[in-house]
Motif scaffolding. Sequence first.
Motif, PDB file in Angstrom:
ATOM      1  N   VAL A   1     -35.238 -28.067  -7.758  1.00 19.13           N
ATOM      2  CA  VAL A   1     -35.662 -28.875  -8.849  1.00 19.13           C
ATOM      3  C   VAL A   1     -35.776 -28.290 -10.078  1.00 19.13           C
ATOM      4  O   VAL A   1     -36.066 -27.114 -10.144  1.00 19.13           O
ATOM      5  CB  VAL A   1     -36.933 -29.582  -8.267  1.00 19.13           C
ATOM      6  N   LYS A   2     -35.199 -28.995 -11.056  1.00 18.91           N
ATOM      7  CA  LYS A   2     -35.285 -28.609 -12.585  1.00 18.91           C
ATOM      8  C   LYS A   2     -35.775 -29.619 -13.398  1.00 18.91           C
ATOM      9  O   LYS A   2     -35.931 -30.742 -12.972  1.00 18.91           O
ATOM     10  CB  LYS A   2     -33.621 -28.385 -13.078  1.00 18.91           C
ATOM     11  N   ILE A   3     -36.197 -29.161 -14.687  1.00 15.05           N
ATOM     12  CA  ILE A   3     -36.582 -29.941 -15.527  1.00 15.05           C
ATOM     13  C   ILE A   3     -35.556 -31.075 -15.987  1.00 15.05           C
ATOM     14  O   ILE A   3     -34.679 -30.669 -16.499  1.00 15.05           O
ATOM     15  CB  ILE A   3     -37.501 -29.485 -16.827  1.00 15.05           C
ATOM     16  N   GLY A   4     -35.747 -32.463 -16.073  1.00 14.09           N
ATOM     17  CA  GLY A   4     -34.443 -33.152 -16.366  1.00 14.09           C
ATOM     18  C   GLY A   4     -33.944 -33.735 -15.158  1.00 14.09           C
ATOM     19  O   GLY A   4     -33.195 -34.786 -15.131  1.00 14.09           O
ATOM     20  N   ASP A   5     -34.291 -33.513 -13.946  1.00 12.37           N
ATOM     21  CA  ASP A   5     -33.791 -34.101 -12.647  1.00 12.37           C
ATOM     22  C   ASP A   5     -34.283 -35.394 -12.563  1.00 12.37           C
ATOM     23  O   ASP A   5     -35.409 -35.863 -12.610  1.00 12.37           O
ATOM     24  CB  ASP A   5     -34.085 -32.978 -11.569  1.00 12.37           C
ATOM     25  N   THR A   6     -33.441 -36.065 -11.756  1.00 11.69           N
ATOM     26  CA  THR A   6     -33.822 -37.384 -11.161  1.00 11.69           C
ATOM     27  C   THR A   6     -34.196 -37.083  -9.817  1.00 11.69           C
ATOM     28  O   THR A   6     -33.339 -36.538  -9.153  1.00 11.69           O
ATOM     29  CB  THR A   6     -32.542 -38.410 -11.343  1.00 11.69           C
TER      30      THR A   6
ATOM     31  N   THR B   1     -34.206 -24.556 -15.839  1.00 15.42           N
ATOM     32  CA  THR B   1     -34.623 -24.054 -14.602  1.00 15.42           C
ATOM     33  C   THR B   1     -36.045 -23.865 -15.035  1.00 15.42           C
ATOM     34  O   THR B   1     -36.342 -23.643 -15.979  1.00 15.42           O
ATOM     35  CB  THR B   1     -34.020 -22.847 -14.658  1.00 15.42           C
ATOM     36  N   ILE B   2     -36.855 -23.995 -13.860  1.00 20.73           N
ATOM     37  CA  ILE B   2     -38.397 -24.019 -13.904  1.00 20.73           C
ATOM     38  C   ILE B   2     -38.559 -22.350 -13.862  1.00 20.73           C
ATOM     39  O   ILE B   2     -38.262 -21.719 -12.789  1.00 20.73           O
ATOM     40  CB  ILE B   2     -39.102 -24.878 -12.897  1.00 20.73           C
ATOM     41  N   GLN B   3     -39.352 -21.989 -14.889  1.00 17.43           N
ATOM     42  CA  GLN B   3     -39.504 -20.385 -14.776  1.00 17.43           C
ATOM     43  C   GLN B   3     -40.896 -20.078 -14.266  1.00 17.43           C
ATOM     44  O   GLN B   3     -42.034 -20.901 -14.220  1.00 17.43           O
ATOM     45  CB  GLN B   3     -39.919 -20.044 -16.315  1.00 17.43           C
TER      46      GLN B   3
END
Length: 311
Positions: free
Chosen positions: A115-120, A147-149
């Motif tokens: 999962v990433k920030i901005g994902d549906t 990418t989530i850090q």
Amino acid sequence: AHWQVCRSLDEINKFHDEWQKKKKSQEFWIDGVVIKVNQKKYQEILGFTGKAPRWAIAYKFPAEQGTTKIKDVYWQVGRTGALTPVALMETVKLAGTIVAHATLHNYDEIRRLGVKIGDTVVVEKAGDIIPKVVRVLDKLRTGDEKTIQKPQQCPMCKQKVRRKEIVDKKQEHSTAIFCLNNNCYAKQLKNIIHFVSKKAFNIEGLGQKIVEQLMNVGLVKTPADIFNLKSGDIESLERFAEKSADNLVNAVQQAKEISLARFIYALGINHVGEETAIVLAETFRSLNKLMVATPLELELINEVGTQVAGA
């Protein structure tokens, strides 16, 4: 009006499946059916665990799912210092309520889901209570996702964090990121909130906002400090007057008498939930005996294994 005697697992499954179809046409919310052994003598033989009957079980319907977009991810610090990633999402209706936050459990889960920030993403309410992200719709990506850090420091106290392997009571292994600072404000706050919660000391009037207020002015640092509060200390604080200060102090005094099981639970020992606390209280009967128990003595108790004994 809707009960039915089922004489096989097939009949139970059929009843469950029928109600899964009918649930939306009812005037009330349904999240599953309850299966009970329906003879009193067998109920008495099966008895109870610390907090639930062994002769009844909830057979839940599959969780309702929805799709939404992740706007950001922030990290919460728990009672044990574990950092939990939480997704901030565009609002979505799930199981009758509007939700905007969902747990991502830990950094391993973020990597597993990709999962990433901005994902549906697809979200559901586990047991129709806790929203969680179950999968990423990666074909809907635009290339702007981030990418989530992994956190390098505690978001609250800014001290060092460390990745540790944890083993739960079911002996399932996972890793989590922990704040190492015992004086971390977030850890102390969560510990005190747990200590005064309904299943522990149950101190009326001591909600999160009041606990935060008392900590911020230096009146409370540990759960023990609660029992030294005087009306004069708190009546000048915002939200308080003489009467409300007296009410809180009286509630604290009344809470001093507590069962051993609730006291053990209130301590917030890792892996020791309500049920295990009851078992420990029934086994040892006094706090002094529990305090001198060896790990081996603890491990011999039903409900307590190596992990719990160590904790």
